[in-house]
Design a protein around this motif. Sequence first.
Motif, PDB file in Angstrom:
ATOM      1  N   ASP A 165       0.837  -1.196   0.000  1.00 11.07           N
ATOM      2  CA  ASP A 165       0.000   0.000   0.000  1.00 11.07           C
ATOM      3  C   ASP A 165       0.875   1.250   0.000  1.00 11.07           C
ATOM      4  OD1 ASP A 165      -2.224   1.577  -0.067  1.00 11.07           O
ATOM      5  OD2 ASP A 165      -2.774   1.279   2.036  1.00 11.07           O
ATOM      6  N   THR A 166       1.603   1.401  -1.101  1.00 13.00           N
ATOM      7  CA  THR A 166       2.562   2.491  -1.221  1.00 13.00           C
ATOM      8  C   THR A 166       2.329   3.309  -2.487  1.00 13.00           C
ATOM      9  OG1 THR A 166       4.916   2.997  -1.447  1.00 13.00           O
ATOM     10  CG2 THR A 166       4.204   0.887  -2.305  1.00 13.00           C
ATOM     11  N   PRO A 167       2.527   4.621  -2.429  1.00 13.33           N
ATOM     12  CA  PRO A 167       2.438   5.417  -3.654  1.00 13.33           C
ATOM     13  C   PRO A 167       3.569   5.094  -4.625  1.00 13.33           C
ATOM     14  CG  PRO A 167       2.940   6.811  -1.749  1.00 13.33           C
ATOM     15  CD  PRO A 167       2.714   5.431  -1.242  1.00 13.33           C
ATOM     16  N   ALA A 168       4.640   4.441  -4.145  1.00 13.99           N
ATOM     17  CA  ALA A 168       5.752   4.076  -5.029  1.00 13.99           C
ATOM     18  C   ALA A 168       5.323   3.049  -6.066  1.00 13.99           C
ATOM     19  CB  ALA A 168       6.913   3.525  -4.218  1.00 13.99           C
ATOM     20  N   ALA A 169       4.230   2.304  -5.802  1.00 10.03           N
ATOM     21  CA  ALA A 169       3.763   1.300  -6.753  1.00 10.03           C
ATOM     22  C   ALA A 169       3.129   1.940  -7.983  1.00 10.03           C
ATOM     23  CB  ALA A 169       2.761   0.363  -6.084  1.00 10.03           C
ATOM     24  N   ALA A 170       2.647   3.161  -7.858  1.00  9.39           N
ATOM     25  CA  ALA A 170       2.092   3.863  -9.014  1.00  9.39           C
ATOM     26  C   ALA A 170       3.239   4.383  -9.864  1.00  9.39           C
ATOM     27  CB  ALA A 170       1.221   5.020  -8.550  1.00  9.39           C
ATOM     28  N   SER A 171       3.001   4.495 -11.154  1.00  6.04           N
ATOM     29  CA  SER A 171       4.073   4.924 -12.051  1.00  6.04           C
ATOM     30  C   SER A 171       4.566   6.325 -11.719  1.00  6.04           C
ATOM     31  CB  SER A 171       3.597   4.874 -13.501  1.00  6.04           C
ATOM     32  OG  SER A 171       2.488   5.740 -13.665  1.00  6.04           O
ATOM     33  N   THR A 172       3.720   7.155 -11.118  1.00  4.22           N
ATOM     34  CA  THR A 172       4.143   8.505 -10.772  1.00  4.22           C
ATOM     35  C   THR A 172       4.993   8.534  -9.512  1.00  4.22           C
ATOM     36  OG1 THR A 172       2.104   8.816  -9.526  1.00  4.22           O
ATOM     37  CG2 THR A 172       2.129   9.563 -11.823  1.00  4.22           C
ATOM     38  N   GLY A 173       4.945   7.461  -8.691  1.00  5.19           N
ATOM     39  CA  GLY A 173       5.697   7.442  -7.448  1.00  5.19           C
ATOM     40  C   GLY A 173       7.093   6.880  -7.571  1.00  5.19           C
ATOM     41  N   LEU A 174       7.518   6.476  -8.774  1.00  8.73           N
ATOM     42  CA  LEU A 174       8.809   5.813  -8.935  1.00  8.73           C
ATOM     43  C   LEU A 174       9.984   6.772  -9.006  1.00  8.73           C
ATOM     44  CD1 LEU A 174       7.781   3.032 -11.452  1.00  8.73           C
ATOM     45  CD2 LEU A 174       8.177   2.819  -9.001  1.00  8.73           C
ATOM     46  N   SER A 175       9.711   8.034  -9.230  1.00  7.66           N
ATOM     47  CA  SER A 175      10.824   8.978  -9.308  1.00  7.66           C
ATOM     48  C   SER A 175      11.126   9.527  -7.914  1.00  7.66           C
ATOM     49  CB  SER A 175      10.491  10.116 -10.262  1.00  7.66           C
ATOM     50  OG  SER A 175       9.362  10.812  -9.793  1.00  7.66           O
ATOM     51  N   GLY A 176      12.383   9.661  -7.618  1.00 12.27           N
ATOM     52  CA  GLY A 176      12.794  10.255  -6.351  1.00 12.27           C
ATOM     53  C   GLY A 176      12.627   9.359  -5.141  1.00 12.27           C
ATOM     54  N   LEU A 177      12.674   8.037  -5.327  1.00 13.32           N
ATOM     55  CA  LEU A 177      12.567   7.139  -4.185  1.00 13.32           C
ATOM     56  C   LEU A 177      13.850   7.155  -3.368  1.00 13.32           C
ATOM     57  CD1 LEU A 177      10.900   3.908  -5.629  1.00 13.32           C
ATOM     58  CD2 LEU A 177       9.854   5.677  -4.248  1.00 13.32           C
ATOM     59  N   ALA A 178      13.711   7.161  -2.052  1.00 11.64           N
ATOM     60  CA  ALA A 178      14.864   7.047  -1.160  1.00 11.64           C
ATOM     61  C   ALA A 178      14.861   5.633  -0.603  1.00 11.64           C
ATOM     62  CB  ALA A 178      14.757   8.067  -0.038  1.00 11.64           C
ATOM     63  N   MET A 179      15.861   4.849  -0.967  1.00 14.28           N
ATOM     64  CA  MET A 179      15.941   3.458  -0.532  1.00 14.28           C
ATOM     65  C   MET A 179      17.051   3.303   0.503  1.00 14.28           C
ATOM     66  SD  MET A 179      13.567   1.899  -2.212  1.00 14.28           S
ATOM     67  CE  MET A 179      13.942   0.170  -2.047  1.00 14.28           C
ATOM     68  N   PRO A 180      16.936   2.296   1.373  1.00 13.73           N
ATOM     69  CA  PRO A 180      18.006   2.043   2.346  1.00 13.73           C
ATOM     70  C   PRO A 180      19.304   1.648   1.641  1.00 13.73           C
ATOM     71  CG  PRO A 180      16.074   0.674   2.783  1.00 13.73           C
ATOM     72  CD  PRO A 180      15.827   1.389   1.512  1.00 13.73           C
ATOM     73  N   VAL A 181      20.421   1.973   2.254  1.00 19.83           N
ATOM     74  CA  VAL A 181      21.739   1.681   1.700  1.00 19.83           C
ATOM     75  C   VAL A 181      22.295   0.438   2.405  1.00 19.83           C
ATOM     76  CG1 VAL A 181      24.095   2.550   1.457  1.00 19.83           C
ATOM     77  CG2 VAL A 181      22.155   4.090   1.172  1.00 19.83           C
ATOM     78  N   ILE A 182      22.880  -0.467   1.632  1.00 16.84           N
ATOM     79  CA  ILE A 182      23.476  -1.691   2.183  1.00 16.84           C
ATOM     80  C   ILE A 182      24.983  -1.558   2.065  1.00 16.84           C
ATOM     81  CG2 ILE A 182      23.631  -4.202   1.973  1.00 16.84           C
ATOM     82  CD1 ILE A 182      20.890  -3.987   0.419  1.00 16.84           C
ATOM     83  N   GLU A 183      25.669  -1.618   3.201  1.00 20.51           N
ATOM     84  CA  GLU A 183      27.127  -1.533   3.175  1.00 20.51           C
ATOM     85  C   GLU A 183      27.730  -2.705   3.922  1.00 20.51           C
ATOM     86  OE1 GLU A 183      28.898   1.698   5.378  1.00 20.51           O
ATOM     87  OE2 GLU A 183      27.063   1.922   6.545  1.00 20.51           O
ATOM     88  N   GLN A 184      28.848  -3.180   3.398  1.00 19.93           N
ATOM     89  CA  GLN A 184      29.582  -4.278   4.033  1.00 19.93           C
ATOM     90  C   GLN A 184      30.335  -3.735   5.237  1.00 19.93           C
ATOM     91  OE1 GLN A 184      33.418  -6.386   2.694  1.00 19.93           O
ATOM     92  NE2 GLN A 184      31.771  -7.328   1.522  1.00 19.93           N
ATOM     93  N   ILE A 185      30.222  -4.425   6.383  1.00 21.68           N
ATOM     94  CA  ILE A 185      30.919  -3.947   7.584  1.00 21.68           C
ATOM     95  C   ILE A 185      31.989  -4.937   8.047  1.00 21.68           C
ATOM     96  CG2 ILE A 185      29.100  -2.441   8.404  1.00 21.68           C
ATOM     97  CD1 ILE A 185      28.135  -4.670  10.247  1.00 21.68           C
ATOM     98  N   GLY A 186      32.173  -6.025   7.312  1.00 21.60           N
ATOM     99  CA  GLY A 186      33.235  -6.962   7.662  1.00 21.60           C
ATOM    100  C   GLY A 186      32.979  -8.329   7.085  1.00 21.60           C
ATOM    101  N   CYS A 187      34.037  -9.108   6.961  1.00 24.18           N
ATOM    102  CA  CYS A 187      33.922 -10.474   6.455  1.00 24.18           C
ATOM    103  C   CYS A 187      34.649 -11.436   7.394  1.00 24.18           C
ATOM    104  CB  CYS A 187      34.504 -10.592   5.050  1.00 24.18           C
ATOM    105  SG  CYS A 187      33.472  -9.823   3.797  1.00 24.18           S
ATOM    106  N   GLY A 188      34.177 -12.679   7.409  1.00 23.95           N
ATOM    107  CA  GLY A 188      34.791 -13.700   8.229  1.00 23.95           C
ATOM    108  C   GLY A 188      34.505 -13.554   9.712  1.00 23.95           C
ATOM    109  N   GLN A 189      33.447 -12.798  10.049  1.00 26.01           N
ATOM    110  CA  GLN A 189      33.121 -12.583  11.462  1.00 26.01           C
ATOM    111  C   GLN A 189      32.099 -13.581  11.942  1.00 26.01           C
ATOM    112  OE1 GLN A 189      31.790  -8.559  11.709  1.00 26.01           O
ATOM    113  NE2 GLN A 189      33.687  -7.755  10.891  1.00 26.01           N
TER     114      GLN A 189
END
Length: 194
Positions: free
Chosen positions: A170-194
């Motif tokens: 139930d999001t306005p992002a699902a409409a074609s007009t809501g797809l511009s300017g979306l702010a999405m979460p950022v995924i960053e690596q914080i370590g390996c082998g932990q």
Amino acid sequence: MFRVPLIVATALTIAFGGGILSALSMLNASVGFGAIEVAGWRAFPAAQTASADPYAKAHRAKGGRLLYGSAEGLQFTAYRDKDGLTLTGTCSYRMSGRTPTARLWTLYVADSAGNPLDAGAELPTAKNSQTVLRRSDGTFDITISRTAKSGNWLAIPDAGSFQLVLTLLDTPAAASTGLSGLAMPVIEQIGCGQ
């Protein structure tokens, strides 16, 4: 005497087998056309609508998945972190920021086919907008790793690559007009082998 029928049978086997294999590989390769990508998250907004291309319809039928209508929701997947590296179970990640406006959102860890992964009994492999801890400004951090972390934590198995599936309901992002300017979460690596 059997030479001509054998050649015809071989040619037909190659033709039908090649056609079937090429169709199956196309269905496995893509959900369809018209993908949007925002900060590493990919979605196919037209995949579940009546105007979807034939590949998207066949992919949906082959997978046996019930997809959301354009007014119901939108599903994003992320295979890579912000640096373009594939998400893998041997590393830890932090997903931070905020999601686009939605009445409800869910996040889970999945394999490459989109099936939810099981990291072990009673370990959290999913979060939603009702259970995530937020800062006063509405942003959040979710740690994704094999080992338990304080705060918001998603458990992942330590074998192979995975993807994150974020579903906005139930999001306005699902409409074609809501797809511009979306702010999405950022995924960053914080370590390996932990």
